[in-house]
Write a protein that holds these residues in place. Structure first.
Motif, PDB file in Angstrom:
ATOM      1  N   LEU A 169      -0.522  -3.330  -4.291  1.00 63.01           N
ATOM      2  CA  LEU A 169       0.121  -2.359  -5.175  1.00 63.01           C
ATOM      3  C   LEU A 169       1.627  -2.532  -5.251  1.00 63.01           C
ATOM      4  CD1 LEU A 169      -1.721   0.919  -4.036  1.00 63.01           C
ATOM      5  CD2 LEU A 169      -2.498  -0.814  -5.662  1.00 63.01           C
ATOM      6  N   SER A 180      -8.723  -4.327   0.356  1.00 61.77           N
ATOM      7  CA  SER A 180      -7.285  -4.462   0.557  1.00 61.77           C
ATOM      8  C   SER A 180      -6.528  -3.904  -0.637  1.00 61.77           C
ATOM      9  CB  SER A 180      -6.907  -5.928   0.796  1.00 61.77           C
ATOM     10  OG  SER A 180      -7.354  -6.752  -0.274  1.00 61.77           O
ATOM     11  N   TYR A 181      -5.263  -3.579  -0.388  1.00 61.64           N
ATOM     12  CA  TYR A 181      -4.370  -3.050  -1.409  1.00 61.64           C
ATOM     13  C   TYR A 181      -3.372  -4.132  -1.836  1.00 61.64           C
ATOM     14  CZ  TYR A 181      -5.791   1.715  -0.071  1.00 61.64           C
ATOM     15  OH  TYR A 181      -6.496   2.862   0.186  1.00 61.64           O
ATOM     16  N   LEU A 188      -6.755  -2.912  -6.398  1.00 60.44           N
ATOM     17  CA  LEU A 188      -7.494  -2.920  -5.147  1.00 60.44           C
ATOM     18  C   LEU A 188      -8.399  -4.135  -5.139  1.00 60.44           C
ATOM     19  CD1 LEU A 188      -8.610   0.836  -5.094  1.00 60.44           C
ATOM     20  CD2 LEU A 188      -6.516  -0.163  -4.150  1.00 60.44           C
ATOM     21  N   SER A 198       2.615   1.221  -5.469  1.00 60.77           N
ATOM     22  CA  SER A 198       2.543   1.884  -4.158  1.00 60.77           C
ATOM     23  C   SER A 198       3.577   3.003  -4.022  1.00 60.77           C
ATOM     24  CB  SER A 198       2.738   0.865  -3.028  1.00 60.77           C
ATOM     25  OG  SER A 198       4.012   0.242  -3.120  1.00 60.77           O
ATOM     26  N   ALA A 233       0.846  -1.202   0.000  1.00 57.75           N
ATOM     27  CA  ALA A 233       0.000   0.000   0.000  1.00 57.75           C
ATOM     28  C   ALA A 233       0.877   1.245   0.000  1.00 57.75           C
ATOM     29  CB  ALA A 233      -0.912  -0.002   1.234  1.00 57.75           C
TER      30      ALA A 233
END
Length: 200
Positions: free
Chosen positions: A132, A129-130, A149, A192, A23
């Motif tokens: 990335l 939730s991420y 995502l 991210s 993230a």
């Protein structure tokens, strides 16, 4: 399952750092982090914002996935508070079964039994939730795929989200998972760290 050592990261701090890449730093820097040990996931760092970052392993894949036991898998994910309470327990349960040496079919049967007994929670409203991290490695076919995502909701018809339709940014993996959730994926344009990601 390959020997357990192949699934473990030798440097605890490196696993914490990798988990945080799931993230943006504005989220992950204040998140709790759990790391995989021989006994399951344990707290590696305590956070303050309710998010939990984790590096999941290949046994979180659908049970029919050909790379279910791929020891190279490293999947950084950062769960928001609702998902940390209601979705992360699925990871802990599967990991417990995997580390106990169960086979795919045995794990599947145990998860189905746990669901039937209401031992696994339903996704809470707002659970997301991420994923990335450009440092992730999902499997030999997908590599690190694209940043996205994930939205976790109780079992539902993919059509209610317009998933997998031409022009829709919403993706649903149609393979079966026994846990009481449907997960929709929405690719995004940056990793991210803010750098541009390739198109899906």
């Amino acid at each position: 399952m390959a020997p357990l050592d192949q699934y473990l990261m030798t440097d605890r701090n490196a696993e914490i750092a990798l988990a945080r890449t799931a993230a943006p730093k504005s989220i992950s820097a204040e998140a709790s982090v759990v790391v995989l040990t021989r006994h399951g996931y344990e707290t590696g760092a305590k956070g303050t914002n309710g998010f939990v970052c984790i590096v999941e392993r290949a046994w979180m894949s659908p049970f029919d996935h050909p790379e279910f036991w791929n020891p190279k898998n490293r999947s950084p994910i950062c769960y928001n508070p609702a998902a940390a309470r209601s979705i992360l327990p699925y990871t802990y349960k599967r990991t417990e079964l995997a580390l106990a040496g169960l086979t795919n079919p045995q794990m599947l049967d145990r998860i189905k039994a746990a669901v039937a007994k209401n031992e696994l929670p339903m996704p809470e409203p707002g659970a997301m939730s991420y994923m990335l991290s450009k440092e992730s490695y999902l499997n030999d076919q997908a590599g690190h795929w694209v940043p996205h995502l994930m939205f976790h909701i109780p079992k539902t018809d993919p059509a209610t989200w317009g998933a997998n339709l031409d022009g829709s940014p919403v993706v649903l993996d149609p393979r079966f998972v026994p846990e009481p959730e449907t997960t929709f994926l929405v690719p995004v344009g940056t990793w991210s760290d803010g750098t541009a990601a390739p198109a899906m």
